[in-house]
Design a protein around this motif. Structure first.
Motif, PDB file in Angstrom:
ATOM      1  N   LEU A 286       2.015  23.416   1.855  1.00 17.51           N
ATOM      2  CA  LEU A 286       3.887  23.617   1.920  1.00 17.51           C
ATOM      3  C   LEU A 286       4.115  22.085   1.760  1.00 17.51           C
ATOM      4  CD1 LEU A 286       4.036  24.876   5.766  1.00 17.51           C
ATOM      5  CD2 LEU A 286       4.324  25.793   3.896  1.00 17.51           C
ATOM      6  N   ALA A 287       3.032  21.151   1.430  1.00  8.50           N
ATOM      7  CA  ALA A 287       3.261  19.681   1.180  1.00  8.50           C
ATOM      8  C   ALA A 287       1.971  19.373  -0.048  1.00  8.50           C
ATOM      9  CB  ALA A 287       2.528  19.067   2.207  1.00  8.50           C
ATOM     10  N   TYR A 288       2.345  18.982  -1.156  1.00  8.07           N
ATOM     11  CA  TYR A 288       1.250  18.643  -1.738  1.00  8.07           C
ATOM     12  C   TYR A 288       0.791  17.367  -1.551  1.00  8.07           C
ATOM     13  CZ  TYR A 288       2.029  22.281  -5.463  1.00  8.07           C
ATOM     14  OH  TYR A 288       2.783  23.721  -5.581  1.00  8.07           O
ATOM     15  N   VAL A 289       1.598  16.637  -0.860  1.00  6.32           N
ATOM     16  CA  VAL A 289       1.210  14.906  -0.654  1.00  6.32           C
ATOM     17  C   VAL A 289       0.496  14.072   0.908  1.00  6.32           C
ATOM     18  CG1 VAL A 289       1.531  14.425  -3.065  1.00  6.32           C
ATOM     19  CG2 VAL A 289       3.533  14.007  -1.498  1.00  6.32           C
ATOM     20  N   ARG A 290      -0.339  13.404   0.844  1.00  3.68           N
ATOM     21  CA  ARG A 290       0.308  12.537   2.256  1.00  3.68           C
ATOM     22  C   ARG A 290       0.083  11.329   1.450  1.00  3.68           C
ATOM     23  NH1 ARG A 290       2.974  16.291   3.960  1.00  3.68           N
ATOM     24  NH2 ARG A 290       1.990  17.502   6.085  1.00  3.68           N
ATOM     25  N   PRO A 291       0.726  10.159   2.370  1.00  2.78           N
ATOM     26  CA  PRO A 291       0.241   9.182   1.998  1.00  2.78           C
ATOM     27  C   PRO A 291      -1.200   8.681   1.626  1.00  2.78           C
ATOM     28  CG  PRO A 291       1.466   8.822   3.444  1.00  2.78           C
ATOM     29  CD  PRO A 291       1.246  10.421   3.850  1.00  2.78           C
ATOM     30  N   HIS A 292      -1.506   7.991   0.021  1.00  2.53           N
ATOM     31  CA  HIS A 292      -2.798   8.026  -1.058  1.00  2.53           C
ATOM     32  C   HIS A 292      -3.666   9.437  -0.608  1.00  2.53           C
ATOM     33  CE1 HIS A 292      -1.957   3.926  -0.074  1.00  2.53           C
ATOM     34  NE2 HIS A 292      -1.712   3.717   1.076  1.00  2.53           N
ATOM     35  N   VAL A 293      -2.721  10.278  -0.795  1.00  3.88           N
ATOM     36  CA  VAL A 293      -3.905  11.742  -0.980  1.00  3.88           C
ATOM     37  C   VAL A 293      -2.406  12.774  -1.624  1.00  3.88           C
ATOM     38  CG1 VAL A 293      -5.122  14.101   0.314  1.00  3.88           C
ATOM     39  CG2 VAL A 293      -4.540  11.434   1.088  1.00  3.88           C
ATOM     40  N   ALA A 294      -3.137  13.611  -2.577  1.00  2.00           N
ATOM     41  CA  ALA A 294      -2.589  14.781  -3.461  1.00  2.00           C
ATOM     42  C   ALA A 294      -3.477  15.607  -3.552  1.00  2.00           C
ATOM     43  CB  ALA A 294      -2.005  14.334  -5.171  1.00  2.00           C
ATOM     44  N   ALA A 319      -1.780  17.283 -15.021  1.00  2.00           N
ATOM     45  CA  ALA A 319      -1.614  15.805 -16.003  1.00  2.00           C
ATOM     46  C   ALA A 319      -0.468  15.173 -15.791  1.00  2.00           C
ATOM     47  CB  ALA A 319      -1.192  16.942 -17.566  1.00  2.00           C
ATOM     48  N   ALA A 320       0.701  15.982 -14.916  1.00  2.00           N
ATOM     49  CA  ALA A 320       1.438  15.400 -14.596  1.00  2.00           C
ATOM     50  C   ALA A 320       1.234  14.358 -13.625  1.00  2.00           C
ATOM     51  CB  ALA A 320       2.206  16.821 -13.330  1.00  2.00           C
ATOM     52  N   LEU A 321       0.098  14.361 -12.546  1.00  2.00           N
ATOM     53  CA  LEU A 321      -0.076  13.631 -11.252  1.00  2.00           C
ATOM     54  C   LEU A 321      -0.526  12.410 -12.226  1.00  2.00           C
ATOM     55  CD1 LEU A 321      -0.883  12.277  -9.040  1.00  2.00           C
ATOM     56  CD2 LEU A 321      -2.981  13.565  -8.576  1.00  2.00           C
ATOM     57  N   VAL A 322      -1.473  12.675 -13.661  1.00  2.00           N
ATOM     58  CA  VAL A 322      -1.481  11.368 -14.222  1.00  2.00           C
ATOM     59  C   VAL A 322      -0.519  10.400 -14.711  1.00  2.00           C
ATOM     60  CG1 VAL A 322      -3.201  10.170 -16.375  1.00  2.00           C
ATOM     61  CG2 VAL A 322      -3.873  11.976 -14.513  1.00  2.00           C
ATOM     62  N   ASP A 323      -0.190  11.438 -15.215  1.00  2.00           N
ATOM     63  CA  ASP A 323       1.363  10.207 -16.053  1.00  2.00           C
ATOM     64  C   ASP A 323       2.175   9.916 -15.055  1.00  2.00           C
ATOM     65  OD1 ASP A 323       3.015  10.893 -18.251  1.00  2.00           O
ATOM     66  OD2 ASP A 323       4.324  12.013 -17.874  1.00  2.00           O
ATOM     67  N   VAL A 324       2.714  10.707 -13.736  1.00  2.00           N
ATOM     68  CA  VAL A 324       3.419   9.933 -12.447  1.00  2.00           C
ATOM     69  C   VAL A 324       3.044   8.592 -12.325  1.00  2.00           C
ATOM     70  CG1 VAL A 324       4.478   9.957 -10.611  1.00  2.00           C
ATOM     71  CG2 VAL A 324       4.568  11.887 -11.903  1.00  2.00           C
ATOM     72  N   TYR A 343       5.345  13.291  -8.466  1.00  2.00           N
ATOM     73  CA  TYR A 343       4.597  14.415  -8.345  1.00  2.00           C
ATOM     74  C   TYR A 343       5.101  15.942  -7.646  1.00  2.00           C
ATOM     75  CZ  TYR A 343       0.778  16.364  -8.358  1.00  2.00           C
ATOM     76  OH  TYR A 343      -0.114  18.516  -7.725  1.00  2.00           O
ATOM     77  N   GLU A 344       5.208  15.376  -6.583  1.00  2.00           N
ATOM     78  CA  GLU A 344       4.942  16.667  -5.769  1.00  2.00           C
ATOM     79  C   GLU A 344       6.036  17.475  -6.562  1.00  2.00           C
ATOM     80  OE1 GLU A 344       4.908  18.046  -1.031  1.00  2.00           O
ATOM     81  OE2 GLU A 344       6.355  16.183  -1.627  1.00  2.00           O
ATOM     82  N   ARG A 345       7.348  16.922  -6.617  1.00  2.00           N
ATOM     83  CA  ARG A 345       8.988  17.239  -7.067  1.00  2.00           C
ATOM     84  C   ARG A 345       8.451  18.189  -8.242  1.00  2.00           C
ATOM     85  NH1 ARG A 345      10.978  12.881  -4.396  1.00  2.00           N
ATOM     86  NH2 ARG A 345      11.221  11.902  -6.733  1.00  2.00           N
TER      87      ARG A 345
END
Length: 417
Positions: A286-294, A319-324, A343-345
């Motif tokens: 339901l979510a991909y991220v929290r503060p300081h966590v992905a 790849a997308a996370l590292v790109d961001v 990254y999440e969007r």
């Protein structure tokens, strides 16, 4: 918040599978972190001793995934005999014929490509990913995750033996039963397909001709993936009760059922390995991220294997996370929500679209209604005759469809780090 014991880290990855190891290695390869400043935490690492035979787990990797692995030095570390480039693909409906009515085919020669992708030994890929990451300076820590906590400036991973490690960003790459996701209280949506996937390697009477075959049956899709030496890897998705019946059969009887289910496209079959069985579910965090966590890979999403895209989607997450994260001025900013939300969007929309397509295909091809079967066959014929649609399908088959990070769109080498 407890300090890191004896080590300052810029990035922590939980999970030493392919996606986790690649995420850590990629952060160094793209110049985001220095050697020794990224750690991978895992219950256990892949067995460093290679089996004499191919692993039952195989992956169909597209072009973007191959480029990602090459940029990380993993592709060259993967033994050539543990990857197989396939040149053609044929998909057909149960009511149609391979290469005829109710089917669609792709050939790399028509696309000006050397191949359509590679079938890769899962165990060999896991070992190569960990080895390349370790050689680049990724620190591997064996231990079971007990808790994840985040403050205003960092995330802390606590292991069951009491060790604690902290960094500005912690990445959960620990699979569908993610402890990171559970520790953060992130729920999931999805449903069971009430299907199991039967996986085995078989020898066939007819040569596979470097072709990936997939037949859509009312009970689920059957994929036959080419391997070296004329062996074929099967992924047969069918109703759970039927899967139980098939898996309990004597090998010869199972092989006869398999040949019939494949429409005899490769003739008679002989089992070369035992049969493994896996339940199938659609899962989406339901979510991909929290503060300081992905979350990345199966920790964020799990899809039906009918298109063989699970690992490809996970590698594109990395790849997308590292790109961001490349937009951060320093590693201290890695965990800021302004970056992680991008990254999440990006990946949530891509993964939901892919999951929806795969789910829709499974439902469409699983419908036994005669009228629906006629429309399916007509649709495949139409796509096959439409140059534009066929090229779009081919782009997705190559793993270059959708919003792929710019550094994976061509074969230009990266500066090696």
């Amino acid at each position: 918040m407890s300090a890191v014991r004896g080590r300052s880290l810029d990035l922590i990855v939980v999970g030493a599978g392919v996606v986790g190891a690649v995420t850590a290695r990629l952060a160094i390869a793209r110049g985001l972190v220095a050697a020794g400043r990224v750690a991978v935490i895992a219950d256990r690492l892949p067995d460093p001793v290679a089996s004499a035979d191919w692993d039952l787990r195989v992956y169909a990797l597209g072009r973007a995934s191959q480029r990602l692995l090459a940029g990380c030095g993993i592709w060259e570390a993967l033994p050539a005999e543990r990857r197989y480039g396939y040149e053609r693909m044929c998909v057909w409906d149960a009511s149609g014929e391979p290469g005829g009515s109710g089917s669609i085919s792709f050939d790399c020669a028509e696309l000006g490509e050397p191949d359509l992708g590679h079938i890769v030994d899962g165990g060999a890929l896991a070992r190569a990913s960990v080895a390349a990451a370790r050689d680049a300076g990724v620190v591997f820590i064996e231990g079971r995750l007990a808790a994840v906590d985040a403050s205003d400036s960092q995330a802390c991973a606590t292991l069951e033996d009491g060790r604690e490690f902290a960094a500005p960003l912690l990445v959960g790459a620990d699979g569908n039963e993610s402890r990171v996701r559970a520790a953060l209280g992130i729920g999931t949506s999805g449903h069971s397909y009430h299907q199991d996937a039967l996986v085995a390697h078989v020898r066939t009477e007819k040569p596979h001709r470097a072709t990936a075959w997939q037949r859509f049956l009312p009970s689920g899709p059957l994929a036959l993936l080419p391997l070296p030496d004329g062996v074929v890897s099967i992924v047969w998705s069918t109703a759970t009760r039927e899967a139980e019946r098939l898996a309990a059969m004597p090998p010869g009887e199972f092989a006869d059922e398999l040949a019939a289910a494949s429409g005899g496209v490769l003739g008679r079959c002989t089992l070369a390995t035992p049969i493994a069985r896996f339940p199938l579910r659609l899962t989406h965090a339901l979510a991909y991220v929290r503060p300081h966590v992905a979350l990345v890979g199966d920790a964020a999403h799990a899809v039906h294997p009918l298109a063989g895209q699970g690992l490809n989607l996970g590698l594109l997450d990395a790849a997308a996370l590292v790109d961001v994260l490349g937009a951060a001025r320093a590693p201290a900013e890695f965990g800021e929500l302004r970056l992680l939300r991008r990254y999440e969007r990006w990946r949530r929309s891509e993964n939901q679209l892919a999951a929806g397509v795969f789910d829709g295909l499974e439902r469409l091809f699983g419908a036994a209604n005669t009228a629906v079967a006629t429309v399916r066959a007509m649709g495949l014929d139409w796509v096959g005759r439409s140059g534009l649609l066929k090229r779009r399908f081919a782009a997705h088959a190559l793993g270059l469809g959708g919003d792929v990070p710019e550094f994976l769109r061509d074969d230009r080498p990266w500066p090696r780090r």
